[in-house]
Design a protein around this motif. Structure first.
Motif, mmCIF file in Angstrom:
data_model
loop_
_atom_site.group_PDB
_atom_site.id
_atom_site.type_symbol
_atom_site.label_atom_id
_atom_site.label_comp_id
_atom_site.label_asym_id
_atom_site.label_seq_id
_atom_site.Cartn_x
_atom_site.Cartn_y
_atom_site.Cartn_z
ATOM 1 N N ILE A 36 -4.758 7.515 0.621
ATOM 2 C CA ILE A 36 -4.538 6.152 1.119
ATOM 3 C C ILE A 36 -5.628 5.285 0.797
ATOM 4 N N ASP A 37 -5.699 4.268 0.010
ATOM 5 C CA ASP A 37 -6.736 3.501 -0.267
ATOM 6 C C ASP A 37 -7.542 4.268 -0.869
ATOM 7 N N THR A 60 3.880 -0.602 4.015
ATOM 8 C CA THR A 60 3.454 0.682 3.511
ATOM 9 C C THR A 60 4.464 1.696 3.186
ATOM 10 N N LYS A 61 4.483 2.326 2.158
ATOM 11 C CA LYS A 61 5.457 3.376 1.901
ATOM 12 C C LYS A 61 4.628 4.492 1.685
ATOM 13 N N ILE A 62 5.279 5.670 1.664
ATOM 14 C CA ILE A 62 4.865 7.289 1.636
ATOM 15 C C ILE A 62 5.415 7.630 0.325
ATOM 16 N N THR A 115 8.866 19.858 2.799
ATOM 17 C CA THR A 115 8.669 18.596 2.852
ATOM 18 C C THR A 115 9.535 17.624 1.668
ATOM 19 N N PRO A 116 10.412 16.849 2.178
ATOM 20 C CA PRO A 116 11.112 16.156 1.291
ATOM 21 C C PRO A 116 10.271 15.242 0.235
ATOM 22 N N LYS A 117 10.400 15.423 -1.290
ATOM 23 C CA LYS A 117 9.883 14.696 -2.348
ATOM 24 C C LYS A 117 10.578 13.189 -2.013
ATOM 25 N N GLY A 118 10.048 12.217 -2.457
ATOM 26 C CA GLY A 118 10.562 11.031 -2.632
ATOM 27 C C GLY A 118 9.540 10.008 -2.062
ATOM 28 N N MET A 160 0.951 -1.321 0.099
ATOM 29 C CA MET A 160 0.154 -0.142 0.114
ATOM 30 C C MET A 160 0.940 1.215 0.082
ATOM 31 N N ILE A 161 0.547 2.310 -0.692
ATOM 32 C CA ILE A 161 1.304 3.433 -0.775
ATOM 33 C C ILE A 161 0.310 4.537 -0.250
ATOM 34 N N ILE A 162 1.041 5.276 0.549
ATOM 35 C CA ILE A 162 0.402 6.813 1.141
ATOM 36 C C ILE A 162 0.978 7.735 0.014
ATOM 37 N N HIS A 163 -0.101 8.296 -0.632
ATOM 38 C CA HIS A 163 0.374 9.613 -1.638
ATOM 39 C C HIS A 163 0.088 10.722 -1.089
ATOM 40 N N VAL A 164 1.138 11.611 -0.671
ATOM 41 C CA VAL A 164 0.898 13.008 -0.430
ATOM 42 C C VAL A 164 1.069 13.605 -1.732
#
Length: 162
Positions: free
Chosen positions: A13-14, A157-159, A38-41, A1-5
């Motif tokens: 998320i989801d 999970t990754k962000i 806030t760091p992109k990546g 699962m990915i948390i996408h900011v």
């Protein structure tokens, strides 16, 4: 699962699209200590820290740890423990995890700058907000949304920021 900011005020998320806030100076691929960005990546979620006396024991599938009065995060680029959890009362080298306000009642550390590169940035967390004011570089959510997030995440999970 990915948390996408996705941008400075949207976290996905989801099936949930949640309002969030990020660093005062936006999202940045070239983060520096104290630059308010806030760091992109793409990063791993490391650990959920929480104030047991305020929020109880959260049910989640990542490592968790109760915040104690002497817990902090080292933000001194010249210190050997830069960008990691420490126990200290030395105000010069830390971001206290035990706060009077409620921003750190829940805090998730992420894998940004695990190499501890001096001045690349430290103490980048997902934490709470009450007003969506820009942060010093973290991602912040309202408590009810944070509690949705911690029910959905696990150790894989990754962000993704940006």
């Amino acid at each position: 699962m990915i948390i996408h900011v996705k941008n400075k005020n949207t976290l996905i998320i989801d099936d949930f699209t949640l309002k969030c806030c990020t660093g005062k100076n936006g999202l940045n691929f070239n983060k520096k200590e104290g630059d308010y960005s806030t760091p992109k990546g793409i990063y791993n979620l490391k650990k959920l820290y929480y104030r047991k006396e305020r929020v109880g024991i959260p049910k989640c599938k990542i490592k968790k740890k109760i915040i104690k009065t002497n817990m902090a995060w080292c933000d001194d680029p010249n210190h050997k423990n830069y960008n990691e959890e420490i126990k200290t009362y030395n105000k010069r080298i830390k971001e206290s995890l035990y706060r009077k306000d409620h921003k750190y009642d829940y805090v998730i550390s992420i894998s940004y700058n695990e190499q501890k590169t001096p001045n690349k940035g430290s103490a980048v967390f997902i934490h709470l907000t009450s007003d969506y004011k820009p942060t010093e570089g973290c991602i912040a959510l309202k408590k009810k949304d944070f509690e949705i997030l911690i029910k959905l995440i696990d150790k894989r999970t990754k962000i993704k920021i940006g």
